[in-house]
Design a protein around this motif. Structure first.
Motif, PDB file in Angstrom:
ATOM      1  N   GLY A 141       0.801  -1.218   0.000  1.00  0.00           N
ATOM      2  CA  GLY A 141       0.000   0.000   0.000  1.00  0.00           C
ATOM      3  C   GLY A 141       0.833   1.267   0.000  1.00  0.00           C
ATOM      4  N   ARG A 173       1.054   2.846  -7.041  1.00  0.00           N
ATOM      5  CA  ARG A 173       0.379   3.433  -5.884  1.00  0.00           C
ATOM      6  C   ARG A 173      -0.313   4.740  -6.261  1.00  0.00           C
ATOM      7  NH1 ARG A 173       5.379   1.587  -4.026  1.00  0.00           N
ATOM      8  NH2 ARG A 173       5.206  -0.113  -2.513  1.00  0.00           N
ATOM      9  N   ALA A 208      -3.560  -7.908   1.257  1.00  0.00           N
ATOM     10  CA  ALA A 208      -3.320  -6.479   1.462  1.00  0.00           C
ATOM     11  C   ALA A 208      -2.909  -6.239   2.908  1.00  0.00           C
ATOM     12  CB  ALA A 208      -4.577  -5.681   1.132  1.00  0.00           C
ATOM     13  N   GLU A 213      -6.224  -0.729   0.745  1.00  0.00           N
ATOM     14  CA  GLU A 213      -5.993  -1.516  -0.466  1.00  0.00           C
ATOM     15  C   GLU A 213      -6.943  -2.708  -0.538  1.00  0.00           C
ATOM     16  OE1 GLU A 213      -3.570   1.418  -0.933  1.00  0.00           O
ATOM     17  OE2 GLU A 213      -3.440   0.278   0.924  1.00  0.00           O
TER      18      GLU A 213
END
Length: 358
Positions: A141, A173, A208, A213
């Motif tokens: 993330g 990202r 995640a 995320e």
């Protein structure tokens, strides 16, 4: 105008006070104009040409933290976030979004994060040791590689102890952040790039390490009409599914804080609790507001967008934690971990706590 497509929501919200008392930003600011009802009224007035859809109008739409409390509280199944996000897209299309929003967008496009920062060397070295292909892929993330590498280290330690091989990539990202700010086209392109990157790993399961995320990747089809073949799990969901037996007792009274992404947006309040309840010696107690009614904490984007309000949101959780008399607070959201740790609170990420108990 995009917001006109959400008329069913703002037309009904403008007459209703139901979520007023739980709206995070309205309660943090004591400002009625920040409530979902007021924003619904504003959009109705703009539709009828009673007020202008101008810069001050756009500014108000960016104060919402998108915590989902209003939608989860609503008995009519209306969602103020629908018209707020649409109004942000319109603000971008009209080039009237606030300057600090434009600055954040430029930062995200240049740096892929809200910090204008490079990935920490410690995280780079950690992730460089992982293969870039595998059945299980870890996603860090937009916070962990920059501010909370401890979470990644703990998660990798857990997987190593379980004998599970995982892959890792330097993922694309900033996609959800751009989408939240109203930059749909830029976010869509990043989403396409991210999906191609994830497909190239051959992963069947994506874990995640941050709850934002988990939510975003699980809703790519709803948001962008894009499909991700791999299933997406939060770290807590993966650990629960693995059926781990903990060997080390952790003699602590702990509370767990439910962040908005996992609890309200992903409808999961139980996986972390089941894990904590199965650790020998650990007593799980609850804060006054918990599960889907837990007070919201800011994500990294909102901490950059509205830092004063974000600080108040975090302070409220700190005070609620202090009232419980617990030894530690456990969190799943990376930005919660960063904020609480910086405030001197005894906080564990769930990954750290699981690692300690194995």
């Amino acid at each position: 105008m995009n917001y006109l497509n959400t008329k069913n929501h703002y037309d009904n919200c403008r007459f209703c006070w139901m979520c007023r008392q739980v709206c995070t930003v309205a309660t943090m600011t004591n400002d009625e104009t920040q409530s979902p009802r007021s924003r619904g009224l504003a959009l109705y007035a703009a539709e009828k040409d009673i007020i202008k859809f101008d810069e001050p109008f756009a500014e108000a739409m960016y104060k919402c933290c998108l915590c989902d409390y209003c939608r989860s509280w609503c008995k009519g199944n209306y969602d103020p976030q629908e018209f707020i996000l649409a109004a942000r897209r319109d603000s971008v299309d009209l080039n009237i979004e606030p300057k600090h929003v434009k600055d954040l967008k430029n930062t995200l496009m240049e740096w892929d994060n809200v910090y204008s920062s490079n990935i920490s060397d410690e995280f780079k070295n950690l992730w460089a040791s992982l293969p870039d292909k595998g059945d299980v892929l870890l996603l860090a993330g937009g916070v962990i590689p920059f501010k909370a590498v401890e979470i990644a280290k703990a998660a990798l330690s857990v997987f190593n102890k379980l004998g599970i091989k995982v892959a890792g990539v330097n993922e694309v990202r900033g996609t959800y952040e751009l989408y939240s700010l109203g930059y749909y086209n830029e976010a869509y392109q990043k989403a396409l790039d991210l999906i191609e990157q994830l497909k190239s790993t051959g992963a069947k399961t994506i874990v995640a390490l941050d709850t934002q995320e988990r939510y975003f990747l699980s809703n790519l089809n709803e948001i962008f009409g894009l499909k991700l073949e791999a299933r997406v799990l939060d770290f807590s969901e993966f650990v629960e599914e693995a059926g781990i037996r903990f060997s080390n007792g952790v003699d602590n009274k702990v509370v767990y804080h439910d962040d908005s992404f996992l609890s309200r947006k992903c409808d999961n309040t139980e996986s972390p609790r089941k894990i904590l309840a199965s650790v020998p010696g650990t007593e799980l107690i609850e804060m006054l507001w918990y599960k889907k009614e837990a007070h919201a904490t800011p994500n990294a984007l909102y901490s950059s967008l509205c830092p004063n309000i974000a600080d108040k949101m975090l302070l409220r959780i700190i005070n609620e934690f202090a009232e419980t008399g617990a030894d530690a607070i456990i969190v799943s959201a990376a930005n919660d971990y960063v904020g609480l740790k910086q405030a001197g609170v005894n906080v564990y990420s769930l990954a750290e706590f699981v690692d300690k108990a194995l």
